[in-house]
Design a protein around this motif. Structure first.
Motif, PDB file in Angstrom:
ATOM      1  N   PHE A 254     -17.564  40.715  46.348  1.00  0.00           N
ATOM      2  CA  PHE A 254     -18.823  40.304  45.740  1.00  0.00           C
ATOM      3  C   PHE A 254     -19.785  39.908  46.850  1.00  0.00           C
ATOM      4  CE2 PHE A 254     -16.522  36.329  46.142  1.00  0.00           C
ATOM      5  CZ  PHE A 254     -17.495  35.395  46.471  1.00  0.00           C
ATOM      6  N   GLU A 255     -21.063  39.798  46.503  1.00  0.00           N
ATOM      7  CA  GLU A 255     -22.076  39.458  47.490  1.00  0.00           C
ATOM      8  C   GLU A 255     -22.831  38.202  47.084  1.00  0.00           C
ATOM      9  OE1 GLU A 255     -24.658  42.733  48.203  1.00  0.00           O
ATOM     10  OE2 GLU A 255     -23.088  44.008  49.091  1.00  0.00           O
ATOM     11  N   VAL A 256     -23.124  37.368  48.062  1.00  0.00           N
ATOM     12  CA  VAL A 256     -23.952  36.174  47.885  1.00  0.00           C
ATOM     13  C   VAL A 256     -24.959  36.146  49.026  1.00  0.00           C
ATOM     14  CG1 VAL A 256     -24.021  33.656  47.834  1.00  0.00           C
ATOM     15  CG2 VAL A 256     -22.142  34.870  46.725  1.00  0.00           C
ATOM     16  N   ASP A 257     -26.237  36.132  48.687  1.00  0.00           N
ATOM     17  CA  ASP A 257     -27.306  36.102  49.699  1.00  0.00           C
ATOM     18  C   ASP A 257     -27.155  37.227  50.727  1.00  0.00           C
ATOM     19  OD1 ASP A 257     -28.374  33.821  48.493  1.00  0.00           O
ATOM     20  OD2 ASP A 257     -27.129  32.491  49.707  1.00  0.00           O
ATOM     21  N   GLY A 258     -26.783  38.407  50.245  1.00  0.00           N
ATOM     22  CA  GLY A 258     -26.675  39.559  51.118  1.00  0.00           C
ATOM     23  C   GLY A 258     -25.402  39.645  51.926  1.00  0.00           C
ATOM     24  N   GLN A 259     -24.531  38.648  51.831  1.00  0.00           N
ATOM     25  CA  GLN A 259     -23.263  38.652  52.553  1.00  0.00           C
ATOM     26  C   GLN A 259     -22.147  39.132  51.638  1.00  0.00           C
ATOM     27  OE1 GLN A 259     -22.437  37.799  55.872  1.00  0.00           O
ATOM     28  NE2 GLN A 259     -20.418  38.563  55.288  1.00  0.00           N
ATOM     29  N   ARG A 260     -21.357  40.105  52.120  1.00  0.00           N
ATOM     30  CA  ARG A 260     -20.265  40.642  51.332  1.00  0.00           C
ATOM     31  C   ARG A 260     -18.987  39.870  51.609  1.00  0.00           C
ATOM     32  NH1 ARG A 260     -16.604  45.270  51.455  1.00  0.00           N
ATOM     33  NH2 ARG A 260     -17.202  45.667  53.616  1.00  0.00           N
ATOM     34  N   TYR A 261     -18.293  39.463  50.513  1.00  0.00           N
ATOM     35  CA  TYR A 261     -17.044  38.732  50.621  1.00  0.00           C
ATOM     36  C   TYR A 261     -15.954  39.553  49.932  1.00  0.00           C
ATOM     37  CZ  TYR A 261     -20.027  34.826  51.966  1.00  0.00           C
ATOM     38  OH  TYR A 261     -20.948  34.025  52.606  1.00  0.00           O
ATOM     39  N   ALA A 262     -15.012  40.057  50.743  1.00  0.00           N
ATOM     40  CA  ALA A 262     -13.944  40.893  50.206  1.00  0.00           C
ATOM     41  C   ALA A 262     -12.811  40.032  49.669  1.00  0.00           C
ATOM     42  CB  ALA A 262     -13.426  41.839  51.286  1.00  0.00           C
ATOM     43  N   HIS A 263     -11.966  40.650  48.845  1.00  0.00           N
ATOM     44  CA  HIS A 263     -10.889  39.921  48.171  1.00  0.00           C
ATOM     45  C   HIS A 263      -9.727  39.564  49.083  1.00  0.00           C
ATOM     46  CE1 HIS A 263      -9.332  44.009  48.262  1.00  0.00           C
ATOM     47  NE2 HIS A 263      -8.134  43.515  48.031  1.00  0.00           N
ATOM     48  N   THR A 264      -9.692  40.126  50.288  1.00  0.00           N
ATOM     49  CA  THR A 264      -8.599  39.857  51.203  1.00  0.00           C
ATOM     50  C   THR A 264      -8.816  38.506  51.877  1.00  0.00           C
ATOM     51  OG1 THR A 264      -8.492  42.234  51.642  1.00  0.00           O
ATOM     52  CG2 THR A 264      -7.240  40.774  53.109  1.00  0.00           C
ATOM     53  N   GLY A 270      -8.824  30.232  54.904  1.00  0.00           N
ATOM     54  CA  GLY A 270      -9.329  30.109  53.546  1.00  0.00           C
ATOM     55  C   GLY A 270     -10.473  31.053  53.242  1.00  0.00           C
ATOM     56  N   PHE A 271     -10.945  31.808  54.219  1.00  0.00           N
ATOM     57  CA  PHE A 271     -12.059  32.735  54.049  1.00  0.00           C
ATOM     58  C   PHE A 271     -11.581  34.176  53.959  1.00  0.00           C
ATOM     59  CE2 PHE A 271     -14.580  29.168  55.405  1.00  0.00           C
ATOM     60  CZ  PHE A 271     -15.846  29.401  54.891  1.00  0.00           C
ATOM     61  N   PRO A 272     -12.402  35.046  53.365  1.00  0.00           N
ATOM     62  CA  PRO A 272     -12.093  36.479  53.420  1.00  0.00           C
ATOM     63  C   PRO A 272     -12.055  36.957  54.866  1.00  0.00           C
ATOM     64  CG  PRO A 272     -13.754  36.035  51.743  1.00  0.00           C
ATOM     65  CD  PRO A 272     -13.581  34.766  52.508  1.00  0.00           C
ATOM     66  N   VAL A 273     -11.179  37.917  55.135  1.00  0.00           N
ATOM     67  CA  VAL A 273     -11.093  38.442  56.492  1.00  0.00           C
ATOM     68  C   VAL A 273     -12.363  39.217  56.834  1.00  0.00           C
ATOM     69  CG1 VAL A 273      -8.581  38.540  56.465  1.00  0.00           C
ATOM     70  CG2 VAL A 273      -9.904  40.527  55.715  1.00  0.00           C
ATOM     71  N   THR A 274     -12.720  39.203  58.119  1.00  0.00           N
ATOM     72  CA  THR A 274     -13.964  39.846  58.551  1.00  0.00           C
ATOM     73  C   THR A 274     -13.765  40.742  59.758  1.00  0.00           C
ATOM     74  OG1 THR A 274     -14.495  37.906  59.911  1.00  0.00           O
ATOM     75  CG2 THR A 274     -15.416  37.970  57.682  1.00  0.00           C
ATOM     76  N   HIS A 275     -12.519  41.067  60.113  1.00  0.00           N
ATOM     77  CA  HIS A 275     -12.299  41.896  61.294  1.00  0.00           C
ATOM     78  C   HIS A 275     -12.594  43.369  60.991  1.00  0.00           C
ATOM     79  CE1 HIS A 275      -8.624  42.919  59.256  1.00  0.00           C
ATOM     80  NE2 HIS A 275      -8.138  41.687  59.358  1.00  0.00           N
ATOM     81  N   ARG A 276     -12.332  44.206  61.969  1.00  0.00           N
ATOM     82  CA  ARG A 276     -12.749  45.609  61.865  1.00  0.00           C
ATOM     83  C   ARG A 276     -11.766  46.492  61.094  1.00  0.00           C
ATOM     84  NH1 ARG A 276     -10.510  45.046  66.991  1.00  0.00           N
ATOM     85  NH2 ARG A 276      -8.943  46.627  67.558  1.00  0.00           N
ATOM     86  N   LEU A 277     -10.655  45.931  60.662  1.00  0.00           N
ATOM     87  CA  LEU A 277      -9.656  46.719  59.944  1.00  0.00           C
ATOM     88  C   LEU A 277     -10.144  47.002  58.529  1.00  0.00           C
ATOM     89  CD1 LEU A 277      -6.902  47.989  60.291  1.00  0.00           C
ATOM     90  CD2 LEU A 277      -5.861  45.815  59.632  1.00  0.00           C
ATOM     91  N   MET A 300      -3.982  40.406  59.044  1.00  0.00           N
ATOM     92  CA  MET A 300      -3.824  40.225  60.479  1.00  0.00           C
ATOM     93  C   MET A 300      -4.910  40.943  61.277  1.00  0.00           C
ATOM     94  SD  MET A 300       0.328  40.767  60.585  1.00  0.00           S
ATOM     95  CE  MET A 300       0.444  40.441  62.347  1.00  0.00           C
ATOM     96  N   GLN A 301      -5.128  40.493  62.498  1.00  0.00           N
ATOM     97  CA  GLN A 301      -6.009  41.214  63.401  1.00  0.00           C
ATOM     98  C   GLN A 301      -5.424  42.601  63.661  1.00  0.00           C
ATOM     99  OE1 GLN A 301      -9.007  40.356  64.689  1.00  0.00           O
ATOM    100  NE2 GLN A 301      -8.977  38.452  63.479  1.00  0.00           N
ATOM    101  N   PRO A 302      -6.279  43.615  63.836  1.00  0.00           N
ATOM    102  CA  PRO A 302      -5.773  44.985  63.965  1.00  0.00           C
ATOM    103  C   PRO A 302      -4.731  45.175  65.060  1.00  0.00           C
ATOM    104  CG  PRO A 302      -8.140  44.998  63.633  1.00  0.00           C
ATOM    105  CD  PRO A 302      -7.749  43.563  63.792  1.00  0.00           C
ATOM    106  N   ASP A 303      -4.970  44.619  66.242  1.00  0.00           N
ATOM    107  CA  ASP A 303      -4.001  44.791  67.328  1.00  0.00           C
ATOM    108  C   ASP A 303      -2.669  44.127  66.992  1.00  0.00           C
ATOM    109  OD1 ASP A 303      -5.873  46.203  68.760  1.00  0.00           O
ATOM    110  OD2 ASP A 303      -6.442  44.523  70.061  1.00  0.00           O
TER     111      ASP A 303
END
Length: 343
Positions: A254-264, A270-277, A300-303
């Protein structure tokens, strides 16, 4: 981390002629419906006269999983455990014990990237049974929810099957239960002697058998882009009895103020993940494990995800967002299934 939408789609089933026992058939039976908060599809080579029995049996297996593991069902085993006080053994089904034990094992192997007691975080972000908030959680809400997260406080008893929590905990098995549901349907079909089928629940897939010409089930791994029509990014052909599950951050958000928050959700922050995976696909011996591992590696982080998969011999396919588009890495069987290039 909850309510993961698994996305291995675009299944191509072409020209299969299969037999079961002494009753070869030329056309498969197909079953579709809604269960576990998503859609399901089963394709099995069996005689037409078996259609009603199989349909009832498939629905019953899926209903059993929902009635014991769904957080949306107030009287499910999971919901009863979540309401129970600490230090009390709560009787549950043997299936729930099996799935919770698998969840705890995954949590230990991933240092908490897979977290069965994630429900408080799932709820405040609106990815669970409660209504979705119009704003992101406050710091106080996150602190309160995080205090209730921690798989180490959950105990399992096999005989008689029961669960106990030694601190306030609420579990959510939706990141692994759909895979278990696919396994339960597969086991049912195998018990009846039918060994050429594909079971799919919300994208979690379990296959058995191959085509008469020696080729297998062709399964598409979806392009991990939000907001576009579904299309295959890569195609894998499964020629052995196996399970494949894909997890990504591009469907349920979902999006709030233009920011996308994924379910992961990352259980550590406690926050949705934001890495490049962007997408993780896992091959495993059953869909429950493939489901759980896809969830954990997405967190997890991609590496780190790639290194862990290589270390333990897990077959994974990672799609990452790079400076010039998608980049891919793979381990194990995916190296043989995919090769170079994009379909």
């Amino acid at each position: 981390m909850s309510k993961f939408l698994r996305s291995a789609v675009l299944v191509c089933l072409l020209g299969i002629v299969a037999g079961c026992g002494q009753n070869p058939v030329d056309e498969p039976l197909r079953f579709q419906g809604q269960a576990m908060g998503t859609s399901y599809s089963v394709i099995v080579y069996a005689p037409e006269r078996e259609k009603l029995r199989l349909e009832v049996g498939i629905q019953r297996r899926l209903a059993d999983v929902v009635s014991t593991m769904s957080t949306y069902e107030p009287e499910s085993d999971v919901s009863r455990f979540n309401r129970a006080p600490t230090d009390l053994w709560v009787p549950v089904s043997a299936d729930v014990v099996k799935v919770v034990q698998a969840s705890l094992d995954l949590a230990a192997q991933t240092q908490g990237a897979f977290e069965p007691s994630i429900l408080p975080l799932v709820n405040i972000w609106g990815f669970g049974p409660l209504a979705r908030p119009e704003e992101i959680p406050t710091e106080a809400e996150l602190t309160e929810a995080l205090a209730m997260v921690g798989w180490e406080a959950i105990d399992v008893q096999v005989d008689p099957p029961a669960l106990r929590k030694r601190a306030p905990r609420e579990i959510d098995l939706s990141a692994i239960a759909k895979g278990f549901g696919a396994d339960r349907v597969a086991e049912y079909l195998l018990e009846l002697g039918y060994n050429r089928f594909l079971v799919e629940i919300g994208g979690d897939m379990r296959t058995s058998g191959i085509k008469p010409d020696g080729t297998g089930w062709r399964v598409g791994i979806e392009t991990p882009e939000p907001g576009i029509s579904r299309q295959a990014y890569r195609i894998v052909e499964l020629v052995e009895d196996t399970a494949i599950v894909t997890s990504g951050d591009y469907r349920n958000y979902f999006e709030v103020d233009g920011q996308r928050y994924a379910h992961t959700l990352d259980p550590a922050t406690g926050f949705p993940v934001t890495h490049r995976l962007a997408s993780v696909s896992v091959l495993a011996e059953n869909a429950m494990l493939a489901d759980g591992w896809a969830t954990a590696l997405t967190v997890m982080q991609p590496d780190d995800a790639f290194a862990l998969a290589e270390t333990i011999g897990l077959s994974v396919y990672l799609i990452e967002r790079g400076a010039n588009g998608f980049e891919e890495r793979m381990t194990g069987e995916f190296k043989h299934l995919l090769g170079a290039g994009v379909e």
